[in-house]
Write an enzyme that holds these catalytic residues in place. Structure first.
Site, PDB file in Angstrom:
ATOM      1  N   LYS A  28      -2.981   3.497   6.305  1.00  0.00           N
ATOM      2  CA  LYS A  28      -3.005   4.161   4.991  1.00  0.00           C
ATOM      3  C   LYS A  28      -3.605   3.241   3.932  1.00  0.00           C
ATOM      4  CE  LYS A  28       0.781   4.100   2.334  1.00  0.00           C
ATOM      5  NZ  LYS A  28       0.612   3.586   0.959  1.00  0.00           N
ATOM      6  N   ASN A  29      -3.196   1.978   3.917  1.00  0.00           N
ATOM      7  CA  ASN A  29      -3.600   1.097   2.817  1.00  0.00           C
ATOM      8  C   ASN A  29      -5.027   0.592   2.953  1.00  0.00           C
ATOM      9  OD1 ASN A  29      -1.182   1.641   1.684  1.00  0.00           O
ATOM     10  ND2 ASN A  29      -0.213  -0.279   2.299  1.00  0.00           N
ATOM     11  N   ARG A  83      -0.621   5.463  -7.058  1.00  0.00           N
ATOM     12  CA  ARG A  83      -1.176   4.376  -7.873  1.00  0.00           C
ATOM     13  C   ARG A  83      -2.566   3.992  -7.383  1.00  0.00           C
ATOM     14  NH1 ARG A  83       1.638   0.919 -10.302  1.00  0.00           N
ATOM     15  NH2 ARG A  83       0.401  -0.814  -9.541  1.00  0.00           N
ATOM     16  N   CYS A 109       6.829   1.632 -10.572  1.00  0.00           N
ATOM     17  CA  CYS A 109       7.304   2.594  -9.572  1.00  0.00           C
ATOM     18  C   CYS A 109       8.650   2.098  -9.078  1.00  0.00           C
ATOM     19  CB  CYS A 109       6.307   2.719  -8.435  1.00  0.00           C
ATOM     20  SG  CYS A 109       6.360   1.307  -7.377  1.00  0.00           S
ATOM     21  N   ARG A 133       4.870  -3.602 -11.220  1.00  0.00           N
ATOM     22  CA  ARG A 133       3.516  -3.458 -10.653  1.00  0.00           C
ATOM     23  C   ARG A 133       2.406  -3.444 -11.718  1.00  0.00           C
ATOM     24  NH1 ARG A 133       3.802   0.455  -5.554  1.00  0.00           N
ATOM     25  NH2 ARG A 133       2.139  -0.898  -4.812  1.00  0.00           N
ATOM     26  N   PRO A 134       2.267  -4.528 -12.437  1.00  0.00           N
ATOM     27  CA  PRO A 134       1.208  -4.621 -13.454  1.00  0.00           C
ATOM     28  C   PRO A 134      -0.183  -4.589 -12.807  1.00  0.00           C
ATOM     29  CG  PRO A 134       2.196  -6.761 -13.075  1.00  0.00           C
ATOM     30  CD  PRO A 134       3.020  -5.780 -12.294  1.00  0.00           C
ATOM     31  N   ILE A 135      -1.213  -4.374 -13.611  1.00  0.00           N
ATOM     32  CA  ILE A 135      -2.585  -4.415 -13.072  1.00  0.00           C
ATOM     33  C   ILE A 135      -3.454  -5.397 -13.875  1.00  0.00           C
ATOM     34  CG2 ILE A 135      -2.480  -2.066 -12.130  1.00  0.00           C
ATOM     35  CD1 ILE A 135      -4.306  -1.252 -14.507  1.00  0.00           C
ATOM     36  N   GLN A 153      -4.409  -8.337 -13.219  1.00  0.00           N
ATOM     37  CA  GLN A 153      -5.427  -9.054 -12.432  1.00  0.00           C
ATOM     38  C   GLN A 153      -6.640  -8.166 -12.135  1.00  0.00           C
ATOM     39  OE1 GLN A 153      -4.987 -12.497 -11.648  1.00  0.00           O
ATOM     40  NE2 GLN A 153      -3.456 -12.029 -13.216  1.00  0.00           N
ATOM     41  N   ASP A 198       6.253  -4.744   3.102  1.00  0.00           N
ATOM     42  CA  ASP A 198       6.397  -3.331   3.498  1.00  0.00           C
ATOM     43  C   ASP A 198       7.259  -3.172   4.735  1.00  0.00           C
ATOM     44  OD1 ASP A 198       3.049  -2.281   2.521  1.00  0.00           O
ATOM     45  OD2 ASP A 198       4.855  -2.766   1.392  1.00  0.00           O
ATOM     46  N   ARG A 257       4.468  10.284   2.371  1.00  0.00           N
ATOM     47  CA  ARG A 257       3.289   9.678   1.719  1.00  0.00           C
ATOM     48  C   ARG A 257       2.560   8.768   2.707  1.00  0.00           C
ATOM     49  NH1 ARG A 257       4.439   6.488  -3.553  1.00  0.00           N
ATOM     50  NH2 ARG A 257       2.322   5.906  -2.967  1.00  0.00           N
TER      51      ARG A 257
HETATM   52  C1  EPZ Z   1      -0.393  -2.952  -1.909  1.00  0.00           C
HETATM   53  O1  EPZ Z   1       0.147  -2.668  -3.186  1.00  0.00           O
HETATM   54  C2  EPZ Z   1       0.177  -1.908  -0.980  1.00  0.00           C
HETATM   55  N1  EPZ Z   1      -0.250  -0.585  -1.432  1.00  0.00           N
HETATM   56  C3  EPZ Z   1       1.690  -1.984  -0.977  1.00  0.00           C
HETATM   57  O2  EPZ Z   1       2.166  -1.070   0.011  1.00  0.00           O
HETATM   58  C4  EPZ Z   1       2.101  -3.385  -0.543  1.00  0.00           C
HETATM   59  O3  EPZ Z   1       3.510  -3.486  -0.646  1.00  0.00           O
HETATM   60  C5  EPZ Z   1       1.449  -4.422  -1.458  1.00  0.00           C
HETATM   61  O4  EPZ Z   1       0.023  -4.240  -1.453  1.00  0.00           O
HETATM   62  C6  EPZ Z   1       1.730  -5.843  -1.002  1.00  0.00           C
HETATM   63  O5  EPZ Z   1       1.255  -6.021   0.300  1.00  0.00           O
HETATM   64  C7  EPZ Z   1      -1.510  -0.191  -1.125  1.00  0.00           C
HETATM   65  O6  EPZ Z   1      -2.269  -0.912  -0.513  1.00  0.00           O
HETATM   66  C8  EPZ Z   1      -1.885   1.177  -1.574  1.00  0.00           C
HETATM   67  P1  EPZ Z   1      -0.218  -6.195  -4.882  1.00  0.00           P
HETATM   68  P2  EPZ Z   1      -0.477  -3.420  -4.475  1.00  0.00           P
HETATM   69  O7  EPZ Z   1      -1.227  -5.987  -5.951  1.00  0.00           O
HETATM   70  O8  EPZ Z   1      -1.921  -3.647  -4.243  1.00  0.00           O
HETATM   71  C9  EPZ Z   1       1.717  -8.469  -8.574  1.00  0.00           C
HETATM   72  C10 EPZ Z   1       3.261   0.749   0.858  1.00  0.00           C
HETATM   73  O9  EPZ Z   1       4.455   0.734   1.194  1.00  0.00           O
HETATM   74  N2  EPZ Z   1       0.517  -8.069  -9.319  1.00  0.00           N
HETATM   75  O10 EPZ Z   1      -0.576  -6.985  -3.668  1.00  0.00           O
HETATM   76  O11 EPZ Z   1      -0.062  -2.697  -5.680  1.00  0.00           O
HETATM   77  C11 EPZ Z   1       2.610  -7.295  -8.214  1.00  0.00           C
HETATM   78  O12 EPZ Z   1       3.489  -7.006  -9.281  1.00  0.00           O
HETATM   79  C12 EPZ Z   1       2.885   0.081  -0.428  1.00  0.00           C
HETATM   80  O13 EPZ Z   1       2.331   1.202   1.532  1.00  0.00           O
HETATM   81  C13 EPZ Z   1       0.312  -8.590 -10.599  1.00  0.00           C
HETATM   82  O14 EPZ Z   1       1.131  -9.348 -11.100  1.00  0.00           O
HETATM   83  O15 EPZ Z   1       0.318  -4.800  -4.401  1.00  0.00           O
HETATM   84  C14 EPZ Z   1       3.340  -7.802  -7.003  1.00  0.00           C
HETATM   85  O16 EPZ Z   1       4.414  -8.610  -7.428  1.00  0.00           O
HETATM   86  C15 EPZ Z   1       4.076  -0.258  -1.287  1.00  0.00           C
HETATM   87  N3  EPZ Z   1      -0.809  -8.228 -11.286  1.00  0.00           N
HETATM   88  C16 EPZ Z   1       2.308  -8.702  -6.302  1.00  0.00           C
HETATM   89  O17 EPZ Z   1       1.318  -8.983  -7.293  1.00  0.00           O
HETATM   90  C17 EPZ Z   1      -1.740  -7.383 -10.753  1.00  0.00           C
HETATM   91  O18 EPZ Z   1      -2.754  -7.098 -11.424  1.00  0.00           O
HETATM   92  C18 EPZ Z   1       1.623  -8.045  -5.128  1.00  0.00           C
HETATM   93  O19 EPZ Z   1       1.100  -6.808  -5.555  1.00  0.00           O
HETATM   94  C19 EPZ Z   1      -1.513  -6.874  -9.448  1.00  0.00           C
HETATM   95  C20 EPZ Z   1      -0.385  -7.237  -8.756  1.00  0.00           C
END
Ligand code: EPZ
Length: 430
Positions: free
Chosen positions: A22-23, A93, A117, A122-124, A126, A305, A397
């Site tokens: 999925k991811n 998202r 969520c 989950r900030p963006i 970066q 996950d 999902r």
């Molecule tokens: C992806 O989410 C996956 N989703 C998540 O899977 C997975 O848990 C996560 O990566 C970690 O492996 C998809 O791929 C659709 P991150 P993502 O950006 O990309 C922080 C599932 O169950 N962060 O790697 O949103 C964030 O808060 C889902 O399938 C910032 O601070 O995760 C977190 O603490 C749930 N600033 C850490 O980084 C940012 O701009 C990792 O988040 C982005 C993230």
């Protein structure tokens, strides 16, 4: 409201086929709009998240033809607008990948700001930092991210945190930026590599995906391709733990064992036998499992996950286990539901202290999020009596045909949506 109803007690035995990741699929679907030529994507998981992202793609003018349940042909030559509204972002998202894709091809994109969520804020930041480094003007106002530039210019970007989403999103935009882009402290997950491989099959020039430094040489344009998505590491891991918790014997087919190394290592450590083959692996558990300590980490560490699934399994293991969640700040919401089934777990900050109990009893529970919901299904498979799980929309999902795949392994589980169905199930199973 649809629910799962499960009668626990059967060890899972047999074979299960794992679907596409999925991811990886979400990044690849978004990337497919970066060319005006036709793109065929195979091994696409038929889950709610991919269905919603396809709707978001169609909302900007992409034509998506379903060739079969797991294959689509995408034609983005007719894209006529660059705005993804919050209806899609609220549902998933990862619609925000359309930011990087539309910016890469059209130098403009407007996407609703994703909120937090169930598993964290989950900030963006970066993602936006990366786009700004590529020369994009990004404004956030009234819940919308408005991004645009005259042209994208490659840059040297250092991610402050290891983030899958930002690594993929920035990689999308940088693919068509002028010059070189280096992404340092990049995420190394298999799905990041799969998106990079997909882009390269379209004519991109990306090297180093899977390491913490990704080097991208921008190209003028991308061409069409046919691409098959890798197997889902987390679906596979979920079935590995389902075999373990039910003391079963399951052959898990269509996997890449290398992607599962941290999961296999933990299962062996707590007493399972694992036999690896080229594209499948067998998980056998014959006795009560033992305790361990585990901390979730970015790949190749133990995946966040898989945290609810291992915690649920350890709640029935011998002794005291410690599970530390280092990625998200609110990923223990399922613990309350497990406690209602008899689990003895204490959560302190981002750590769960788990005292193994002998058994769970069935209860009426709710899925708080996708992976927690899957973990609660695992708990129900081994609980005494009947469990009813609400809010299964979260589970659907990310898991295709979850009840059907579990039933083929001997689980007694059905999807129901009325009291009458529940009574029929109870009469049937006795
Ligand atoms: C992806 O989410 C996956 N989703 C998540 O899977 C997975 O848990 C996560 O990566 C970690 O492996 C998809 O791929 C659709 P991150 P993502 O950006 O990309 C922080 C599932 O169950 N962060 O790697 O949103 C964030 O808060 C889902 O399938 C910032 O601070 O995760 C977190 O603490 C749930 N600033 C850490 O980084 C940012 O701009 C990792 O988040 C982005 C993230």
């Amino acid at each position: 409201m649809e629910q799962y109803i499960i009668k626990g007690g059967n060890p899972l035995v047999g074979e299960v086929e794992i679907g596409g990741a999925k991811n990886a699929a979400l990044g690849i679907l978004a990337a497919s709009v970066m060319t005006s030529e036709p793109v065929v994507i195979e091994n696409l998981p038929d889950v709610r998240d991919t269905a919603v992202l396809i709707q978001a793609m169609e909302s900007v003018g992409t034509r998506v033809e379903r060739i079969d349940r797991h294959t689509v042909r995408i034609n983005a030559s007719g894209i006529d607008n660059y705005t993804i509204d919050d209806g899609y972002i609220k549902k998933i998202r990862a619609s925000y990948y359309m930011l990087g894709a539309l910016l890469g091809r059209f130098n403009q994109a407007n996407v609703a700001l994703p909120g937090g969520c169930n598993i964290g804020s989950r900030p963006i930041d970066q993602h936006l930092k990366g786009f700004r480094a590529l020369g994009v003007k990004v404004e956030v106002s009234r819940g919308m991210i408005c991004a645009g530039c005259d042209n994208l210019v490659g840059s040297h970007i250092y991610m402050d945190v290891v983030t899958v989403g930002a690594t993929i999103n920035v990689m999308l935009a940088a693919t068509l930026a002028a010059g070189k882009t280096i992404i340092e402290n990049a995420a190394k997950e298999p799905h990041v590599v799969d998106v990079a491989n997909f882009l390269n099959s379209m004519g991109a020039n990306i090297k180093g995906a899977g390491t913490d430094v990704i080097r991208i040489k921008g190209v003028e344009k991308l061409h069409g391709t046919t691409y098959s998505i890798i197997p889902d590491q987390i679906e596979a891991g979920t079935f590995m733990f389902a075999a373990a918790i039910t003391k079963g014997d399951v052959m898990i087919k269509n996997v890449i064992p290398k992607h599962l190394e941290s999961i296999s290592a933990k299962l062996i450590e707590i007493g399972c036998q694992i036999e690896e083959f080229d594209d499948c692996l067998r998980v056998v558990a014959t006795k009560r499992l033992s305790s361990t300590h585990v901390k979730t980490l970015p790949y190749p560490g133990f995946p966040t996950d898989m945290q609810p699934q291992i915690a649920t399994t350890l709640a029935l293991s011998e002794g005291t286990s410690i599970v530390t969640e280092s990625i998200f700040e609110n990923r223990f919401k399922y613990v309350g539901e497990l406690q209602r089934m008899g689990a003895n777990i204490k959560v302190e900050g981002n750590t769960a202290i788990i005292e193994g109990v002998d058994s769970f009893s069935g209860a009426e529970i709710s899925a708080p999020d996708l992976r927690a919901g899957a973990a609660l299904v695992l708990a129900a498979l081994v609980a005494e009596g009947i469990t009813i799980i609400d809010d299964i929309i979260y589970i659907e999902r990310g898991y295709e045909d979850f009840p059907e795949k579990l039933s083929l392994l001997g689980a007694v589980i059905e999807k129901v949506d009325s009291e009458r169905d529940i009574q029929k199930f109870k009469l049937k199973v006795g």
